[in-house]
Design a protein around this motif. Structure first.
Motif, PDB file in Angstrom:
ATOM      1  N   GLY A 181       0.814  -1.215   0.000  1.00 43.36           N
ATOM      2  CA  GLY A 181       0.000   0.000   0.000  1.00 43.36           C
ATOM      3  C   GLY A 181       0.842   1.257   0.000  1.00 43.36           C
ATOM      4  N   GLY A 182       1.986   1.229   0.714  1.00 40.39           N
ATOM      5  CA  GLY A 182       2.898   2.359   0.669  1.00 40.39           C
ATOM      6  C   GLY A 182       3.519   2.526  -0.701  1.00 40.39           C
ATOM      7  N   MET A 183       3.845   1.407  -1.341  1.00 39.98           N
ATOM      8  CA  MET A 183       4.383   1.455  -2.701  1.00 39.98           C
ATOM      9  C   MET A 183       3.344   2.021  -3.664  1.00 39.98           C
ATOM     10  N   THR A 184       2.081   1.696  -3.428  1.00 39.20           N
ATOM     11  CA  THR A 184       0.990   2.222  -4.243  1.00 39.20           C
ATOM     12  C   THR A 184       0.934   3.743  -4.156  1.00 39.20           C
ATOM     13  N   ILE A 185       1.119   4.271  -2.950  1.00 37.78           N
ATOM     14  CA  ILE A 185       1.133   5.727  -2.771  1.00 37.78           C
ATOM     15  C   ILE A 185       2.311   6.341  -3.527  1.00 37.78           C
ATOM     16  N   MET A 186       3.465   5.695  -3.479  1.00 43.57           N
ATOM     17  CA  MET A 186       4.626   6.200  -4.226  1.00 43.57           C
ATOM     18  C   MET A 186       4.342   6.241  -5.726  1.00 43.57           C
ATOM     19  N   ALA A 187       3.674   5.207  -6.226  1.00 49.77           N
ATOM     20  CA  ALA A 187       3.330   5.179  -7.652  1.00 49.77           C
ATOM     21  C   ALA A 187       2.335   6.279  -7.988  1.00 49.77           C
ATOM     22  N   LEU A 188       1.405   6.555  -7.086  1.00 48.97           N
ATOM     23  CA  LEU A 188       0.465   7.663  -7.282  1.00 48.97           C
ATOM     24  C   LEU A 188       1.232   8.980  -7.376  1.00 48.97           C
ATOM     25  N   ALA A 189       2.178   9.181  -6.459  1.00 46.28           N
ATOM     26  CA  ALA A 189       2.966  10.412  -6.464  1.00 46.28           C
ATOM     27  C   ALA A 189       3.796  10.544  -7.731  1.00 46.28           C
ATOM     28  N   ASP A 190       4.284   9.428  -8.228  1.00 42.84           N
ATOM     29  CA  ASP A 190       5.110   9.431  -9.427  1.00 42.84           C
ATOM     30  C   ASP A 190       4.305   9.853 -10.649  1.00 42.84           C
ATOM     31  N   ARG A 191       3.087   9.356 -10.752  1.00 42.12           N
ATOM     32  CA  ARG A 191       2.275   9.610 -11.943  1.00 42.12           C
ATOM     33  C   ARG A 191       1.433  10.876 -11.826  1.00 42.12           C
ATOM     34  N   TYR A 192       1.035  11.245 -10.617  1.00 43.80           N
ATOM     35  CA  TYR A 192       0.129  12.381 -10.431  1.00 43.80           C
ATOM     36  C   TYR A 192       0.716  13.390  -9.445  1.00 43.80           C
ATOM     37  N   PRO A 193       1.868  13.974  -9.748  1.00 43.52           N
ATOM     38  CA  PRO A 193       2.473  14.914  -8.795  1.00 43.52           C
ATOM     39  C   PRO A 193       1.601  16.131  -8.527  1.00 43.52           C
ATOM     40  N   GLU A 194       0.762  16.500  -9.501  1.00 48.52           N
ATOM     41  CA  GLU A 194      -0.115  17.655  -9.287  1.00 48.52           C
ATOM     42  C   GLU A 194      -1.173  17.352  -8.231  1.00 48.52           C
ATOM     43  N   LEU A 195      -1.637  16.110  -8.152  1.00 47.97           N
ATOM     44  CA  LEU A 195      -2.582  15.718  -7.103  1.00 47.97           C
ATOM     45  C   LEU A 195      -1.920  15.841  -5.736  1.00 47.97           C
ATOM     46  N   ILE A 196      -0.698  15.374  -5.642  1.00 45.85           N
ATOM     47  CA  ILE A 196       0.033  15.484  -4.380  1.00 45.85           C
ATOM     48  C   ILE A 196       0.185  16.947  -4.005  1.00 45.85           C
ATOM     49  N   ARG A 197       0.564  17.774  -4.957  1.00 42.62           N
ATOM     50  CA  ARG A 197       0.787  19.199  -4.688  1.00 42.62           C
ATOM     51  C   ARG A 197      -0.498  19.906  -4.262  1.00 42.62           C
ATOM     52  N   ASP A 198      -1.592  19.594  -4.921  1.00 36.89           N
ATOM     53  CA  ASP A 198      -2.822  20.351  -4.708  1.00 36.89           C
ATOM     54  C   ASP A 198      -3.681  19.844  -3.554  1.00 36.89           C
ATOM     55  N   ARG A 199      -3.594  18.553  -3.251  1.00 39.01           N
ATOM     56  CA  ARG A 199      -4.589  18.020  -2.317  1.00 39.01           C
ATOM     57  C   ARG A 199      -4.031  17.231  -1.135  1.00 39.01           C
ATOM     58  N   VAL A 200      -2.856  16.671  -1.255  1.00 42.63           N
ATOM     59  CA  VAL A 200      -2.366  15.786  -0.192  1.00 42.63           C
ATOM     60  C   VAL A 200      -1.727  16.617   0.918  1.00 42.63           C
ATOM     61  N   ALA A 201      -2.194  16.385   2.147  1.00 40.32           N
ATOM     62  CA  ALA A 201      -1.720  17.136   3.313  1.00 40.32           C
ATOM     63  C   ALA A 201      -0.702  16.356   4.124  1.00 40.32           C
ATOM     64  N   GLY A 202      -0.638  15.056   3.941  1.00 36.36           N
ATOM     65  CA  GLY A 202       0.304  14.240   4.707  1.00 36.36           C
ATOM     66  C   GLY A 202       0.275  12.809   4.219  1.00 36.36           C
ATOM     67  N   VAL A 203       1.362  12.079   4.531  1.00 32.39           N
ATOM     68  CA  VAL A 203       1.489  10.692   4.089  1.00 32.39           C
ATOM     69  C   VAL A 203       2.086   9.872   5.225  1.00 32.39           C
ATOM     70  N   ALA A 204       1.567   8.661   5.406  1.00 33.80           N
ATOM     71  CA  ALA A 204       2.134   7.711   6.369  1.00 33.80           C
ATOM     72  C   ALA A 204       2.559   6.459   5.628  1.00 33.80           C
ATOM     73  N   PHE A 205       3.840   6.122   5.749  1.00 38.25           N
ATOM     74  CA  PHE A 205       4.371   4.883   5.212  1.00 38.25           C
ATOM     75  C   PHE A 205       4.616   3.919   6.365  1.00 38.25           C
ATOM     76  N   VAL A 206       3.984   2.760   6.316  1.00 34.38           N
ATOM     77  CA  VAL A 206       4.092   1.771   7.395  1.00 34.38           C
ATOM     78  C   VAL A 206       4.687   0.487   6.827  1.00 34.38           C
ATOM     79  N   GLY A 207       5.865   0.105   7.303  1.00 37.00           N
ATOM     80  CA  GLY A 207       6.477  -1.156   6.897  1.00 37.00           C
ATOM     81  C   GLY A 207       6.571  -1.318   5.398  1.00 37.00           C
ATOM     82  N   THR A 208       7.151  -0.330   4.712  1.00 37.28           N
ATOM     83  CA  THR A 208       7.179  -0.378   3.256  1.00 37.28           C
ATOM     84  C   THR A 208       8.585  -0.114   2.741  1.00 37.28           C
ATOM     85  N   SER A 209       8.707   0.027   1.433  1.00 34.79           N
ATOM     86  CA  SER A 209      10.016   0.164   0.806  1.00 34.79           C
ATOM     87  C   SER A 209       9.882   0.959  -0.476  1.00 34.79           C
ATOM     88  N   ALA A 210      10.927   1.740  -0.797  1.00 28.66           N
ATOM     89  CA  ALA A 210      10.968   2.468  -2.062  1.00 28.66           C
ATOM     90  C   ALA A 210      11.706   1.685  -3.141  1.00 28.66           C
TER      91      ALA A 210
END
Length: 387
Positions: A181-210
């Motif tokens: 699930g953390g990797m999924t968030i990274m992929a979202l950030a990679d493809r949709y950086p404008e969504l991260i910039r405009d709407r995301v207020a914080g992120v929690a990565f739990v037991g994941t890897s880049a």
């Protein structure tokens, strides 16, 4: 079916049990000293009485661009939530109109966040979803049939965007992801950086890897791990083609399977048996062909560069200190690249840290919500915030 065939099916099932817990073959399991019938009765009792995974919200379905139906549930903010619970999590602060979106890991489902969901329920708006081919979501349409394409982490990032468009189309977001699930968030950030910039207020990565998951040894000797890595993709493809046989084998080796799950999910010696059984049920419900489809994606996963899109955000990077699946060093590497990340290594905790030490994880997520501005100054002490 002959004895030899059953034996092979049993060991194939055991191997899949190891994989589903995020490990590889060749693990020595402690001797089981209780009779099989007694253990089976205990499992049935835990299934009947365990409250875990029973929380449900308002259901919804989103359709991915390949036609896969993705299932999610929404827990809305209550009109008058408990002041005591609010103060425990947020002090004298009241929730702002934010949506907290939880993404689960490999071979799990949305219920893996049971304790965090229970703690936040009614206090903030939350979305819990099942990754494709997991839980109540549909089988990955792009993976079906002889011309099916493998699952990729990028594919999962697009799925998350589909769920966000349906379940939280506006307003600030806090994204929480465990393992895959953390990797999924990274992929979202990679493809949709404008969504991260405009709407995301914080992120929690739990037991994941880049990335660099190919270097993980799962607590096993290096030579053995390397040998398994060479043959495992082909073995999985073969087993996935004989799913019915392998599922029989996995059921026939349930005791071994349970021992492996406990080893690779938890570190504490005193984990609640009902919690351990809850984790076992989630993992064993993942079909072998789904296990096979997702496994190659992890070797290819590398989203280190995508973390730059999160560089200005409050981030929680949390892991168990004895995580054998995504070691805490991978979480430390994520935190090193994010200047506003809070690094938390939970003592005596394994891969399913959110089930093993739920209060530690929930408290840190609550802190993240405060840091992210997802909660605002509340009312007088002793009463509901804003009252």
């Amino acid at each position: 079916m002959g004895d030899e065939t059953w034996r092979r099916a049993g060991w194939a099932g055991a191997a899949i049990g190891v994989l589903a817990a995020g490990a590889a073959a060749g693990v020595a399991v402690e001797r089981l000293t209780v009779g099989r019938s007694v253990r089976e009765k205990a499992r049935l009792a835990l299934d009947a009485e365990g409250p875990y995974g029973a929380l449900r919200g308002t259901p919804g379905r989103a359709v991915a661009d390949d036609g896969t139906e993705l299932y999610y549930e929404v827990d809305e903010v209550e009109a008058d939530p408990s002041a005591t619970r609010r103060r425990r999590l947020f002090g004298r602060k009241a929730p702002a109109p934010v949506t907290v979106v939880f993404s689960h890991g490999y071979c799990l489902n949305q219920d893996a966040w049971h304790f965090q969901r229970a703690a936040l329920r009614g206090l903030v708006r939350t979305v819990h979803w099942d990754q494709r081919s997991h839980g109540r979501s549909g089988r990955g349409a792009a993976q079906a049939g002889p011309d099916g394409v493998p699952v990729s982490i990028d594919r999962l990032g697009r799925d998350l965007k589909t769920v966000l468009d349906a379940a939280a189309p506006e307003g600030p977001l806090v994204l929480v992801g465990h393992s895959m699930g953390g990797m999924t968030i990274m992929a979202l950030a990679d493809r949709y950086p404008e969504l991260i910039r405009d709407r995301v207020a914080g992120v929690a990565f739990v037991g994941t890897s880049a990335g660099r998951l190919g270097e993980v040894n799962y607590g096993l000797p290096t030579a053995g791990v390397n040998a398994v890595r060479r043959v495992l993709p082909g073995v999985l493809r073969a087993l996935g083609a004989r799913a019915e046989l392998v599922e029989r084998g996995r059921r026939a080796t349930a005791d071994l399977f349970a021992g492996l799950i406990k080893k690779y999910s938890f570190s504490s010696k005193d984990v609640d048996p009902a919690v351990a059984r809850f984790a076992e049920r989630m993992i064993e419900s993942t079909p072998i062909d789904v296990v096979a489809e997702f496994y190659p994606a992890f070797a290819e996963h590398d989203k280190t560069a995508a973390l730059a899109a999160l560089g200005t955000l409050p981030v929680l990077a949390l892991a168990g200190d004895r995580d054998l699946v995504t070691p805490s060093s991978h979480t430390e590497a994520i935190a090193d690249l994010l200047p506003d990340a809070e690094l938390v290594i939970v003592p005596d905790a394994g891969h399913l840290v959110m089930l093993e030490h739920p209060e530690a994880v929930t408290d840190r997520i609550a802190d993240l919500l405060v840091r992210a501005g997802a909660v605002r100054s509340g009312g007088r002490s002793g009463g509901p915030a804003g009252g």
